[in-house]
Scaffold this motif. Structure first.
Motif, PDB file in Angstrom:
ATOM      1  N   VAL A  76      46.331 -13.090  -3.213  1.00 27.84           N
ATOM      2  CA  VAL A  76      44.941 -13.330  -3.629  1.00 27.84           C
ATOM      3  C   VAL A  76      44.807 -14.785  -4.077  1.00 27.84           C
ATOM      4  N   HIS A  77      43.589 -15.325  -3.946  1.00 24.48           N
ATOM      5  CA  HIS A  77      43.342 -16.745  -4.277  1.00 24.48           C
ATOM      6  C   HIS A  77      42.401 -16.801  -5.480  1.00 24.48           C
ATOM      7  N   TYR A  78      42.925 -17.139  -6.674  1.00 24.70           N
ATOM      8  CA  TYR A  78      42.005 -17.122  -7.819  1.00 24.70           C
ATOM      9  C   TYR A  78      40.886 -18.156  -7.704  1.00 24.70           C
ATOM     10  N   GLN A  90      34.539 -17.417  11.461  1.00 28.88           N
ATOM     11  CA  GLN A  90      35.872 -16.880  11.189  1.00 28.88           C
ATOM     12  C   GLN A  90      36.718 -17.873  10.398  1.00 28.88           C
ATOM     13  N   LEU A  91      37.977 -17.592  10.317  1.00 29.22           N
ATOM     14  CA  LEU A  91      38.864 -18.254   9.357  1.00 29.22           C
ATOM     15  C   LEU A  91      38.709 -19.769   9.227  1.00 29.22           C
ATOM     16  N   ILE A  92      38.858 -20.504  10.315  1.00 25.54           N
ATOM     17  CA  ILE A  92      38.945 -21.961  10.200  1.00 25.54           C
ATOM     18  C   ILE A  92      37.623 -22.551   9.690  1.00 25.54           C
ATOM     19  N   ASP A  93      36.489 -22.051  10.199  1.00 28.93           N
ATOM     20  CA  ASP A  93      35.191 -22.531   9.706  1.00 28.93           C
ATOM     21  C   ASP A  93      34.984 -22.148   8.253  1.00 28.93           C
ATOM     22  N   TRP A  94      35.390 -20.947   7.934  1.00 26.87           N
ATOM     23  CA  TRP A  94      35.242 -20.461   6.550  1.00 26.87           C
ATOM     24  C   TRP A  94      36.067 -21.334   5.596  1.00 26.87           C
ATOM     25  N   LEU A  95      37.279 -21.697   6.026  1.00 23.86           N
ATOM     26  CA  LEU A  95      38.105 -22.576   5.190  1.00 23.86           C
ATOM     27  C   LEU A  95      37.411 -23.914   4.982  1.00 23.86           C
ATOM     28  N   ASN A  96      36.930 -24.517   6.064  1.00 26.86           N
ATOM     29  CA  ASN A  96      36.335 -25.855   5.970  1.00 26.86           C
ATOM     30  C   ASN A  96      34.999 -25.837   5.229  1.00 26.86           C
ATOM     31  N   TYR A  98      33.687 -23.507   3.049  1.00 28.38           N
ATOM     32  CA  TYR A  98      33.597 -22.959   1.691  1.00 28.38           C
ATOM     33  C   TYR A  98      34.853 -23.227   0.862  1.00 28.38           C
ATOM     34  N   THR A  99      36.002 -22.802   1.423  1.00 28.09           N
ATOM     35  CA  THR A  99      37.229 -22.818   0.625  1.00 28.09           C
ATOM     36  C   THR A  99      37.605 -24.228   0.184  1.00 28.09           C
ATOM     37  N   PHE A 100      37.631 -25.134   1.135  1.00 29.63           N
ATOM     38  CA  PHE A 100      38.080 -26.487   0.813  1.00 29.63           C
ATOM     39  C   PHE A 100      37.057 -27.239  -0.055  1.00 29.63           C
ATOM     40  N   PRO A 201      53.341 -23.003   0.449  1.00 25.60           N
ATOM     41  CA  PRO A 201      52.766 -23.739   1.568  1.00 25.60           C
ATOM     42  C   PRO A 201      51.548 -22.967   2.081  1.00 25.60           C
ATOM     43  N   ARG A 202      50.362 -23.610   2.173  1.00 24.36           N
ATOM     44  CA  ARG A 202      49.146 -22.825   2.496  1.00 24.36           C
ATOM     45  C   ARG A 202      49.326 -22.059   3.805  1.00 24.36           C
ATOM     46  N   PHE A 203      49.587 -22.770   4.877  1.00 21.93           N
ATOM     47  CA  PHE A 203      50.013 -22.208   6.159  1.00 21.93           C
ATOM     48  C   PHE A 203      50.481 -23.373   7.022  1.00 21.93           C
ATOM     49  N   ALA A 204      51.227 -23.077   8.061  1.00 19.10           N
ATOM     50  CA  ALA A 204      51.881 -24.146   8.840  1.00 19.10           C
ATOM     51  C   ALA A 204      50.922 -25.242   9.295  1.00 19.10           C
ATOM     52  N   SER A 229      52.729 -17.545   1.850  1.00 21.78           N
ATOM     53  CA  SER A 229      51.942 -18.321   2.806  1.00 21.78           C
ATOM     54  C   SER A 229      51.082 -17.358   3.625  1.00 21.78           C
ATOM     55  N   HIS A 230      50.498 -17.880   4.704  1.00 22.49           N
ATOM     56  CA  HIS A 230      49.694 -17.068   5.616  1.00 22.49           C
ATOM     57  C   HIS A 230      50.342 -17.093   6.996  1.00 22.49           C
ATOM     58  N   ILE A 231      50.139 -16.022   7.753  1.00 19.45           N
ATOM     59  CA  ILE A 231      50.672 -15.989   9.123  1.00 19.45           C
ATOM     60  C   ILE A 231      49.843 -15.082  10.025  1.00 19.45           C
ATOM     61  N   SER A 232      49.674 -15.501  11.261  1.00 24.75           N
ATOM     62  CA  SER A 232      49.079 -14.642  12.308  1.00 24.75           C
ATOM     63  C   SER A 232      47.873 -13.855  11.822  1.00 24.75           C
ATOM     64  N   GLU A 233      46.907 -14.595  11.290  1.00 22.57           N
ATOM     65  CA  GLU A 233      45.716 -13.935  10.754  1.00 22.57           C
ATOM     66  C   GLU A 233      44.630 -13.867  11.823  1.00 22.57           C
ATOM     67  N   ASN A 234      44.526 -14.967  12.577  1.00 21.45           N
ATOM     68  CA  ASN A 234      43.360 -15.170  13.423  1.00 21.45           C
ATOM     69  C   ASN A 234      43.838 -15.832  14.723  1.00 21.45           C
ATOM     70  N   THR A 293      40.318  -5.824   3.454  1.00 18.19           N
ATOM     71  CA  THR A 293      38.906  -6.257   3.351  1.00 18.19           C
ATOM     72  C   THR A 293      38.733  -7.652   3.923  1.00 18.19           C
ATOM     73  N   SER A 294      39.739  -8.477   3.789  1.00 13.50           N
ATOM     74  CA  SER A 294      39.671  -9.834   4.344  1.00 13.50           C
ATOM     75  C   SER A 294      39.700  -9.803   5.864  1.00 13.50           C
ATOM     76  N   ASN A 295      40.588  -8.995   6.417  1.00 11.61           N
ATOM     77  CA  ASN A 295      40.705  -8.944   7.877  1.00 11.61           C
ATOM     78  C   ASN A 295      39.412  -8.459   8.527  1.00 11.61           C
ATOM     79  N   THR A 321      44.238  -8.085  -1.650  1.00 13.40           N
ATOM     80  CA  THR A 321      42.792  -8.289  -1.463  1.00 13.40           C
ATOM     81  C   THR A 321      42.479  -9.569  -0.700  1.00 13.40           C
ATOM     82  N   ASP A 322      43.325 -10.584  -0.831  1.00 15.04           N
ATOM     83  CA  ASP A 322      43.053 -11.895  -0.230  1.00 15.04           C
ATOM     84  C   ASP A 322      41.679 -12.425  -0.606  1.00 15.04           C
ATOM     85  N   LEU A 323      41.155 -12.007  -1.712  1.00 13.60           N
ATOM     86  CA  LEU A 323      39.867 -12.552  -2.147  1.00 13.60           C
ATOM     87  C   LEU A 323      40.002 -14.076  -2.317  1.00 13.60           C
TER      88      LEU A 323
HETATM   89  N1  GUN Z   1      44.847 -19.371   5.842  1.00 10.98           N
HETATM   90  C1  GUN Z   1      45.046 -20.557   5.234  1.00 10.98           C
HETATM   91  N2  GUN Z   1      44.394 -20.622   4.062  1.00 10.98           N
HETATM   92  C2  GUN Z   1      43.772 -19.452   3.909  1.00 10.98           C
HETATM   93  C3  GUN Z   1      42.939 -18.910   2.877  1.00 10.98           C
HETATM   94  O1  GUN Z   1      42.651 -19.538   1.859  1.00 10.98           O
HETATM   95  N3  GUN Z   1      42.474 -17.652   3.089  1.00 10.98           N
HETATM   96  C4  GUN Z   1      42.791 -16.934   4.199  1.00 10.98           C
HETATM   97  N4  GUN Z   1      42.302 -15.705   4.330  1.00 10.98           N
HETATM   98  N5  GUN Z   1      43.545 -17.424   5.179  1.00 10.98           N
HETATM   99  C5  GUN Z   1      44.038 -18.659   5.032  1.00 10.98           C
END
Ligand code: GUN
Ligand code: ZN
Length: 444
Positions: A76-78, A90-96, A98-100, A201-204, A229-234, A293-295, A321-323
């Motif tokens: 989970v990400h506080y 999806q993931l990459i747009d969401w990261l750029n 909102y997350t970042f 490490p966030r992801f590779a 870390s994260h792997i094979s999500e998307n 829920t994240s997937n 949860t990967d919230l």
């Molecule tokens: N992959 C790299 N960073 C993240 C993150 O913050 N959340 C999710 N779900 N996947 C990631």
């Protein structure tokens, strides 16, 4: 001080995916859990234990409730609490998008402290007593988190994100600064009270080859620490990772090559794992945090839970949860959504298996199954009390449930944070939904 709680008690001794349920289940209709010095000192039938307890020991009785091991959230990400439920692609747009943006604010320690408090209160409100947590690239975000976590004596695992490319400049470190900061944070926090450190490490795709090398090195130099870390999500993420590391056979092989697999390494997702990926994770003792829920929210795909748990190459797997990619702090909601993902994959996830994956199974994924995740003497006294009459619909539905498993199944289908009635950390009541000030937290 010695205290006790009384009510229906449920936990698991073994894995119901592989052992008969009668050998796994520890269930008392009228049970007692005795706690002292932060640990469970005795548990069993109330009738047997009460006469030996001593008259001065306070006993809190929970009627129409289920006393369970506290839920464990393996990933989970506080800092993403403030972007839960952000609309997008999806993931990459969401990261750029909102997350970042959100994570940049955590350079400010006071900001991080306030956010940590919100996060910890939310997980306690959901009945979660241990979480494996991503902070941000800023060491201050880790200090703030662990300082807040220590106030309530929680066994949490957390770490500073390592990222030296493909992210805004304000969120990147370098291979060397990431290494140095990680080392300092490990020395400060790993084993400090109940805190445990995860090299993160966030992801590779957001680490250079040099950072991947140094990340593997710092983890190896500190035995007993975690790596997350994260792997094979998307699918797009997988292609990107492979493009960035063309010499590596697969996404899993990237982490393997840089010494980032093994016991106490836990990876979020693994949604698109091949048989070979499962095999490598299984053989190296690496764990997967399944984030239902994240997937679903990020449209990532359907995790192969049955294969992960019962295939020829089983992998230590826990719920998470990967919230803020996930949409709810409650592990009951993770169970509910995991069931639906499994249904779409031709596997019906029974309630005992689901409760196991949020408690003892998750503890096993974290190599903590000897100290948390079960109600057993000697275990740490992290407990959640679930209210079986939390809502009118739950009350009505449970009246028609004919077995414990049916009750648990209705609970995971209808339940969320409203069901968590009380949360105990190391034997202390830290959250009580029914106190005079509704939703009160103690000594925070
Ligand atoms: N992959 C790299 N960073 C993240 C993150 O913050 N959340 C999710 N779900 N996947 C990631
Ligand atoms: Zn994540």
């Amino acid at each position: 001080m010695k205290t006790a709680i009384r009510g229906r008690c449920l936990s698991y001794r073994d894995n119901p995916f592989t052992a008969p349920i009668k050998d796994c289940l520890r269930y008392e209709e009228d049970g007692l859990v005795v706690m002292e010095g932060g640990k469970i000192t005795a548990t069993g039938a109330a009738q047997e234990l009460l006469p030996k307890l001593g008259e001065t020991v306070p006993v809190t009785q929970y009627n129409d409730a289920l006393i369970c091991p506290g839920f464990i959230d393996c990933h989970v990400h506080y800092p993403q609490t403030e972007i839960i439920g952000a609309f997008g692609k999806q993931l990459i747009d969401w990261l750029n998008n909102y997350t970042f943006i959100a994570e940049q604010k955590f350079a400010d320690k006071e900001y991080a402290r306030a956010a940590s408090e919100v996060f910890l209160k939310e997980i306690l409100r959901a009945g979660t007593t241990t979480a494996t947590v991503f902070c941000t690239v800023h060491p201050e975000s880790v200090d703030a988190f662990f300082e807040q976590s220590a106030k309530i004596n929680m066994r949490n695992i957390a770490g500073k994100v390592l990222m030296d490319r493909h992210a805004p400049a304000a969120l990147t470190d370098t291979a060397q600064s990431g290494y140095d900061q990680t080392k300092r944070l490990i020395e400060k926090w790993h084993g400090n009270g109940r805190a445990l450190y995860a090299v993160t490490p966030r992801f590779a795709p957001t680490s250079s080859e040099e950072q991947m090398e140094m990340t593997g090195a710092v983890w190896k130099e500190h035995p007993g620490t975690y790596l997350q870390s994260h792997i094979s999500e998307n699918k797009q993420e997988i292609e990107w990772a492979q493009e960035l590391f063309p010499a590596r056979k697969s996404y899993v092989d990237i982490y393997h090559h840089y010494g980032q697999l093994g016991p106490r390494a836990i990876y979020g997702h693994g949604v698109h794992f091949t048989d070979e990926d499962f095999r490598i994770f299984s053989e190296t003792g690496t764990a997967i945090a399944h984030c239902p829920t994240s997937n679903l929210f990020l449209g990532s795909g359907l995790f192969k839970l049955e294969q992960s748990m019962t295939g020829s190459a089983p992998v230590r797997t826990g719920f998470a949860t990967d919230l803020g990619g996930g949409t709810n702090f409650s592990q009951l909601v993770s169970m509910n959504e995991a069931y639906k993902i499994a249904q779409l994959s031709g596997f019906s996830l029974g309630a005992h298996k689901a409760f196991y994956l949020a408690t003892r199974g998750a503890a096993t994924a974290l190599y903590l199954e000897d100290i948390i995740g079960s109600i057993e003497p000697g275990f740490e006294a992290d407990l959640t009390v679930l209210d079986l009459k939390a809502t009118p619909l739950l009350t009505y539905r449970l009246a028609y449930a004919n077995s414990l498993e049916e009750q648990l199944f209705a609970l995971m289908t209808l339940g969320d944070d409203r069901v968590a009635q009380a949360t105990y950390i190391a034997g202390e009541l830290v959250y009580s939904r029914n106190s005079e000030t509704a939703g009160a937290f103690y000594d925070f």
